[in-house]
Enzyme design. Structure first.
Site: not given
Length: 601
Positions: A297, A301, A518
């Site tokens: 994650e 990002d 995400s």
């Protein structure tokens, strides 16, 4: 003509009426919840186990701050862009002295003195660390260790707590008590990619997006890269500055660490001019950035948000807290959910990134409404200061649609155990911008390998800025559609969307394909950072809270998505339609058009 926001149609968050405290007031339940589905009572925590209580005091002038928020965010208002300073915001959210006195007297009656507590800069939050035994006495409650058999996590919580009756008006919320939410990353479908190096200079043919006429490399239908997004969203050729008054931030939780070596390899593949640049690391409450444990994650990002916005200064926040409790340890490291710690930290900072993206969340019903309202108010403070906040809308469609649209597990926690669509939090908050997911490039459609989170909040009423758009969508629905499954008067989300699948990132030195909203939120954040650069270089203020602009003017700079749905809760969910819809919002950005819109906002 879209209506002006000068007249507010609904309050953002309710403020209780104040009354004076009395001595020796009897206790009365302040809050009671049912444990969310999936949590079972496990055991009793040791009485000397310490817990950090956070006490939120009412903000009697929040309505004034809310008015400021709408006026400085409304492109039709004369005050548009005239954001408040940190000190001005703190003055508006400060509690009444009577509330401070009442809470301090209550704490002192339990042997807790001023030197044992800490205050937020506005003094609207009080934090103290005490043994569970004392917390149970102060709150007239019993804590238990709760277990989630699916995740294997344990938390220390209670299902109700009480306060002296005459203290109720002086306290909004106390946590951790009834808060069962566990913020998780909104990502899915992680698969190993082709080990072959990516050559962004080798074209495999082109595709033309019929909605925009933009030409995109054909490989973008299979693999999303920084150049793909620049082509698809019309920012190719725009060169931003590295001015210090603009920055972009990414939040990290749950042991998700952003690896700098992976970032360099990603840049070498997809953004060669960014090689040897990096990000500023900020530790929140002791958070680390362990370079030996790269996170899927965190890498997703930072690689795409910073890759799209280079050379705009970049920041990565790391906040610890996962899991919060181990039942065989007397003093675990943290009983708070980490999101509170991050909000506390950023509200105390003078200088912040102008764009911040968060890819974590949970079901709205796992969050007590009192806490949700305080988060709403805290994030509104950031919007009033000129910060744009982007949140992933979730990957479960209208509830549980990640991989099984026929599942029937969307149950309410109100004791009735009814089937109902389950909105996501914090995406459902009215003071943030929620981002849904799309896929394919000619044309773009709502993502289908998972389902873009979207729907209507059960906590927050529909804000005035989206009344026209959401009302139009609901009027077009066939009468009786999903009657009783959603709150038609609630805040609709997402607001906008971006690509959300087949993103090529680097993790541990190897390419990985990853999907989820995400990916969509940091993508949008990258483009908002570019728009802020465009405004700042022309001596205009940053965009700040985006939604009033989006719903009044900015929607014209988004490409409407016309195909797809977001299954869940035994249904096919909501359909994508012309205009705003609770799957992709107003659609995906066209930077070239948005540049002109923000210049004359």
């Amino acid at each position: 003509m879209r209506p002006s926001l000068r007249i507010l149609l609904a309050l953002l968050c309710a403020i209780p009426t104040l009354s004076l405290p009395a001595q020796d007031s009897p206790y009365e339940v302040k809050e009671r919840v049912r444990p969310p589905h999936g949590w079972i009572q496990h055991s009793k925590p040791p009485p000397d186990h310490t817990i950090s209580l956070r006490i939120g005091l009412p903000q009697p002038n929040f309505g004034v701050l809310e008015t400021h928020l709408y006026e400085v965010s409304d492109p039709n208002h004369s005050r548009y862009g005239q954001h408040l300073s940190k000190e001005e915001v703190e003055e508006l959210v400060a509690p009444h002295p009577e509330s401070l006195n009442a809470v301090n007297e209550w704490l002192a009656s339990h042997g807790i003195q001023e030197e044992d507590i800490s205050h937020s800069p506005a003094r609207d939050w009080i934090t103290l660390t005490i043994p569970i035994g004392l917390a149970e006495k102060m709150l007239d409650t019993k804590y238990h260790v709760w277990m989630n058999p699916t995740t294997g996590d344990y938390i220390v919580r209670t299902t109700s707590y009480s306060l002296p009756i005459d203290l109720h008006d002086h306290v909004d919320v106390i946590q951790p008590t009834t808060m069962f939410a566990q913020f998780k990353p909104y990502r899915s479908f992680i698969v190993k990619s082709d080990e072959k190096p990516l050559d962004i200079n080798t074209a495999l043919g082109t595709l033309t997006n019929p909605a925009t006429g933009l030409v995109v490399d054909a490989s973008c239908n299979d693999t999303i890269t920084v150049p793909c997004l620049a082509q698809l969203y019309n920012s190719t050729g725009y060169i931003p500055s590295a001015r210090p008054d603009n920055a972009i931030g990414i939040t990290g939780y749950l042991g998700e660490y952003a690896n700098t070596a992976d970032l360099q390899q990603f840049y070498a593949e997809q953004r060669p001019d960014a090689v040897n640049s990096s990000f500023k690391f900020i530790s929140v409450n002791g958070g680390i950035n362990n370079q030996s444990e790269p996170g899927y994650e965190a890498n997703l990002d930072v690689q795409f948000a910073f890759g799209l916005s280079h050379p705009i200064p970049a920041t990565f926040y790391s906040t610890p807290g996962s899991p919060p409790f181990q039942p065989d340890v007397n003093t675990p490291t943290n009983t708070n959910e980490p999101y509170s710690d991050w909000i506390d930290f950023v509200l105390s900072q003078e200088n912040l990134p102008l764009t911040i993206s968060t890819s974590y969340g949970d079901d709205e019903q796992t969050v007590p409404q009192s806490y949700a309202q305080r988060v709403c108010q805290d994030l509104a403070q950031l919007g009033t200061r000129g910060i744009s906040l982007l949140f992933s809308s979730g990957d479960n469609g209208v509830g549980d649609g990640e991989s099984n649209p026929t599942a029937q597990s969307c149950f309410t926690n109100d004791g009735k155990n009814q089937t109902q669509f389950i909105p996501a939090f914090p995406a459902s908050i009215v003071s943030v911008t929620a981002v849904g997911g799309t896929e394919n490039v000619a044309p773009e459609v709502a993502v289908s390998r998972f389902y873009s989170g979207g729907g209507f909040s059960n906590y927050f009423p529909r804000p005035s800025y989206q009344d026209e758009a959401v009302s139009g969508y609901l009027k077009a629905l066939k009468p009786g559609t999903y009657e009783g499954l959603y709150n038609a008067s609630g805040r609709g989300y997402p607001d906008i969307a971006a690509q959300g699948d087949r993103f090529r990132i680097i993790v541990g030195g190897s390419p990985v394909s990853i999907g989820g909203t995400s990916a969509s939120a940091p993508t949008i954040a990258g483009f908002i950072a570019l728009l802020n650069d465009y405004r700042l270089t022309r001596s205009l203020p940053p965009l700040g809270f985006l939604n009033p602009f989006i719903y009044q003017k900015g929607y014209a700079g988004f490409t409407d998505i016309l195909s797809g749905h977001n299954s869940g809760c035994g249904t096919t969910g909501f359909n994508v339609t012309k205009g705003w819809d609770p799957v992709t919002g107003f659609g995906t950005p066209n930077f070239g058009i948005l540049k002109d819109l923000v210049l004359y906002a």
